[in-house]
Design a protein around this motif. Sequence first.
Motif, PDB file in Angstrom:
ATOM      1  N   LEU A  65      68.488  43.376  34.043  1.00 11.54           N
ATOM      2  CA  LEU A  65      67.673  43.978  32.987  1.00 11.54           C
ATOM      3  C   LEU A  65      68.572  44.898  32.165  1.00 11.54           C
ATOM      4  N   PHE A  66      68.562  44.715  30.847  1.00 11.35           N
ATOM      5  CA  PHE A  66      69.344  45.574  29.957  1.00 11.35           C
ATOM      6  C   PHE A  66      68.383  46.544  29.267  1.00 11.35           C
ATOM      7  N   THR A  67      68.491  47.825  29.597  1.00 10.05           N
ATOM      8  CA  THR A  67      67.519  48.814  29.110  1.00 10.05           C
ATOM      9  C   THR A  67      68.173  50.009  28.424  1.00 10.05           C
ATOM     10  N   LYS A  68      69.407  49.849  27.963  1.00 12.11           N
ATOM     11  CA  LYS A  68      70.121  50.979  27.350  1.00 12.11           C
ATOM     12  C   LYS A  68      69.389  51.500  26.114  1.00 12.11           C
ATOM     13  N   PHE A  69      68.737  50.602  25.365  1.00 14.07           N
ATOM     14  CA  PHE A  69      68.087  51.002  24.118  1.00 14.07           C
ATOM     15  C   PHE A  69      66.563  50.948  24.230  1.00 14.07           C
ATOM     16  N   VAL A  70      66.068  51.223  25.426  1.00 16.01           N
ATOM     17  CA  VAL A  70      64.623  51.147  25.640  1.00 16.01           C
ATOM     18  C   VAL A  70      63.885  52.190  24.805  1.00 16.01           C
ATOM     19  N   GLU A  71      64.523  53.341  24.536  1.00 14.82           N
ATOM     20  CA  GLU A  71      63.875  54.365  23.719  1.00 14.82           C
ATOM     21  C   GLU A  71      63.693  53.904  22.278  1.00 14.82           C
ATOM     22  N   GLU A  72      64.441  52.904  21.863  1.00 11.77           N
ATOM     23  CA  GLU A  72      64.298  52.330  20.524  1.00 11.77           C
ATOM     24  C   GLU A  72      63.381  51.108  20.529  1.00 11.77           C
ATOM     25  N   GLY A  73      62.737  50.853  21.670  1.00  9.42           N
ATOM     26  CA  GLY A  73      61.837  49.709  21.773  1.00  9.42           C
ATOM     27  C   GLY A  73      62.548  48.395  21.984  1.00  9.42           C
ATOM     28  N   LYS A  74      63.768  48.443  22.563  1.00 11.66           N
ATOM     29  CA  LYS A  74      64.556  47.226  22.777  1.00 11.66           C
ATOM     30  C   LYS A  74      64.902  47.071  24.253  1.00 11.66           C
ATOM     31  N   ALA A  75      64.945  45.829  24.717  1.00  8.26           N
ATOM     32  CA  ALA A  75      65.362  45.518  26.095  1.00  8.26           C
ATOM     33  C   ALA A  75      65.628  44.015  26.180  1.00  8.26           C
ATOM     34  N   THR A  76      66.352  43.607  27.209  1.00  4.19           N
ATOM     35  CA  THR A  76      66.639  42.184  27.427  1.00  4.19           C
ATOM     36  C   THR A  76      66.447  41.831  28.897  1.00  4.19           C
ATOM     37  N   LEU A  77      65.731  40.732  29.148  1.00  5.61           N
ATOM     38  CA  LEU A  77      65.542  40.205  30.495  1.00  5.61           C
ATOM     39  C   LEU A  77      66.442  38.978  30.651  1.00  5.61           C
ATOM     40  N   ARG A  78      67.412  39.056  31.531  1.00  6.41           N
ATOM     41  CA  ARG A  78      68.293  37.915  31.795  1.00  6.41           C
ATOM     42  C   ARG A  78      67.770  37.176  33.023  1.00  6.41           C
ATOM     43  N   LEU A  79      67.328  35.931  32.812  1.00  7.32           N
ATOM     44  CA  LEU A  79      66.747  35.133  33.893  1.00  7.32           C
ATOM     45  C   LEU A  79      67.785  34.195  34.499  1.00  7.32           C
ATOM     46  N   LYS A  80      67.599  33.882  35.774  1.00  7.05           N
ATOM     47  CA  LYS A  80      68.500  32.947  36.468  1.00  7.05           C
ATOM     48  C   LYS A  80      68.164  31.504  36.118  1.00  7.05           C
ATOM     49  N   GLU A  81      66.865  31.178  36.193  1.00  6.86           N
ATOM     50  CA  GLU A  81      66.430  29.802  35.970  1.00  6.86           C
ATOM     51  C   GLU A  81      65.143  29.795  35.145  1.00  6.86           C
ATOM     52  N   PRO A  82      65.149  29.273  33.942  1.00  3.21           N
ATOM     53  CA  PRO A  82      66.301  28.730  33.221  1.00  3.21           C
ATOM     54  C   PRO A  82      67.273  29.843  32.810  1.00  3.21           C
ATOM     55  N   ALA A  83      68.477  29.468  32.442  1.00  7.98           N
ATOM     56  CA  ALA A  83      69.513  30.446  32.088  1.00  7.98           C
ATOM     57  C   ALA A  83      69.302  30.923  30.656  1.00  7.98           C
ATOM     58  N   VAL A  84      68.371  31.843  30.500  1.00 13.10           N
ATOM     59  CA  VAL A  84      68.048  32.353  29.163  1.00 13.10           C
ATOM     60  C   VAL A  84      67.996  33.876  29.199  1.00 13.10           C
ATOM     61  N   ASP A  85      68.179  34.460  28.016  1.00 18.18           N
ATOM     62  CA  ASP A  85      67.968  35.889  27.817  1.00 18.18           C
ATOM     63  C   ASP A  85      66.731  36.054  26.945  1.00 18.18           C
ATOM     64  N   VAL A  86      65.760  36.810  27.451  1.00 13.68           N
ATOM     65  CA  VAL A  86      64.554  37.108  26.672  1.00 13.68           C
ATOM     66  C   VAL A  86      64.776  38.477  26.034  1.00 13.68           C
ATOM     67  N   CYS A  87      65.078  38.482  24.734  1.00 16.20           N
ATOM     68  CA  CYS A  87      65.439  39.714  24.022  1.00 16.20           C
ATOM     69  C   CYS A  87      64.200  40.299  23.338  1.00 16.20           C
ATOM     70  N   LEU A  88      63.849  41.526  23.684  1.00 13.12           N
ATOM     71  CA  LEU A  88      62.674  42.197  23.144  1.00 13.12           C
ATOM     72  C   LEU A  88      63.107  43.267  22.154  1.00 13.12           C
ATOM     73  N   SER A  89      62.352  43.430  21.068  1.00 12.64           N
ATOM     74  CA  SER A  89      62.628  44.473  20.078  1.00 12.64           C
ATOM     75  C   SER A  89      61.333  44.887  19.394  1.00 12.64           C
ATOM     76  N   LYS A  90      61.395  46.019  18.708  1.00 10.55           N
ATOM     77  CA  LYS A  90      60.254  46.570  17.960  1.00 10.55           C
ATOM     78  C   LYS A  90      59.011  46.720  18.828  1.00 10.55           C
ATOM     79  N   ALA A  91      59.223  47.170  20.054  1.00 10.97           N
ATOM     80  CA  ALA A  91      58.108  47.432  20.966  1.00 10.97           C
ATOM     81  C   ALA A  91      57.854  48.931  21.020  1.00 10.97           C
ATOM     82  N   ASN A  92      56.645  49.303  21.380  1.00 16.53           N
ATOM     83  CA  ASN A  92      56.340  50.702  21.639  1.00 16.53           C
ATOM     84  C   ASN A  92      57.124  51.140  22.869  1.00 16.53           C
ATOM     85  N   ALA A  93      57.906  52.213  22.744  1.00 11.43           N
ATOM     86  CA  ALA A  93      58.838  52.600  23.811  1.00 11.43           C
ATOM     87  C   ALA A  93      58.131  52.885  25.128  1.00 11.43           C
ATOM     88  N   SER A  94      57.044  53.634  25.103  1.00 10.78           N
ATOM     89  CA  SER A  94      56.357  53.975  26.352  1.00 10.78           C
ATOM     90  C   SER A  94      55.713  52.741  26.984  1.00 10.78           C
TER      91      SER A  94
END
Length: 416
Positions: A65-94
């Motif tokens: 899980l990449f959460t360095k910019f979670v305060e800006e409403g951004k994060a990335t979920l790196r999954l094993k299977e399938p090999a994809v990154d689910v990139c989230l942005s413009k979300a409410n931080a809380s």
Amino acid sequence: MRLECEVRVAGRGLPSAGLRGPGRPARALLSLGRAGGGGGPCLLVSTARQRPGTRFQLRENIEQLFTKFVEEGKATLRLKEPAVDVCLSKANASQLKTFLSAVKLAHRGTDEATFPLSTLVPPRASEVEKPKTRMTIMSKRDYPLTRNFPYSLEQLQASYCKLARIDMRMLGLKSLRKLDLSHNCIKKLPETIGDLVFLQELNLQDNHLESFGTTLCNSTLQKSLQSLDLSQNKIRALPVEFCQLQELIHLKLDDNLLVQLPFRIGKLSQLRFLSAARNKVPFLPSDFAKLSLDNLDLFGNPFEQPKALIPDIQLKIPLTLLEYSARATLNYRIPYGCHILPSHLCADLDMSKTCQCGRACLRCFIQTTMMMNLHSVAHTVVLVDNMGGTEAPILCYFCSLTCYSQFLDRHAQSIR
């Protein structure tokens, strides 16, 4: 559990296979729940184009899980299977933090009794539609009384609605950039308008306003507000703090009851369009000469004839100790503030005058008026009267008899 945001699903194997990557992020609704038939926890990503969505298993399937910019409403979920990154942005931080905490629990396979999840179902069409960013209301009949304004609004116009006050629901629209409340009956502005941190344009034309509060001038509007329309109101004066709105580019003050323009108007260094026609301004403040405008309209003000030879003398000889100290502080640019000096002295220093020689004066000065060609501060000037004039009287200050005498000599030579 659901989360509204923008999503981009990137396959990590695409670059090595010579395939194009995913396009731009799309608005999506993320749902966390269990697959039908007693399946494990899943993440459902639904968009307007693909409402049934794409499901991803979560139990022991998150590589990182990449959460360095979670305060800006951004994060990335790196999954094993399938090999994809689910990139989230413009979300409410809380909301994003809460959602990610639930994703972690789903990944660990927490017992259903302690971490209950409902069965996943596709969202309704209205839940995945692109959020509304503009709304225009042009009559009282169309004004929403029983439903809220869309939280995603960036531009809102509510004109001719007979509003007596600003609806507090509007002040909760944190993404608002343009607010048009012209042609209503608003008498007072709430201080919480300053909480709209992205507000760039505020139109309050044709209301019943009598003032513009100092609290608004000290708010976050200092850094955001670029256009302000206060025309056709009942404002008699603007506070000294008004000139702290230093990002202003457009300012309209037409058809009010103004008897003077803001004393420190020269601090509005970004101002390019100023209109203050049909007020009651007899002369311009000395700071007016510091402006650099593209367009200026002062038509219909009762400008007085200058009285260079009939000065208002406030000079005391010898100068008081307070005057000496204040002049030294200002002329040598010594920092001051309420943490150093009493607040009333700071207020006096903020209201200091500038002599024609460039030096400062506080309470001891000679004041007079002289004519200024408005083309010296503006490229385009609307005539100030029906006689075709483009000149207006401006206040002048002198710190000593010497400076005033030199001014009189120059004035006499110009007459010759």
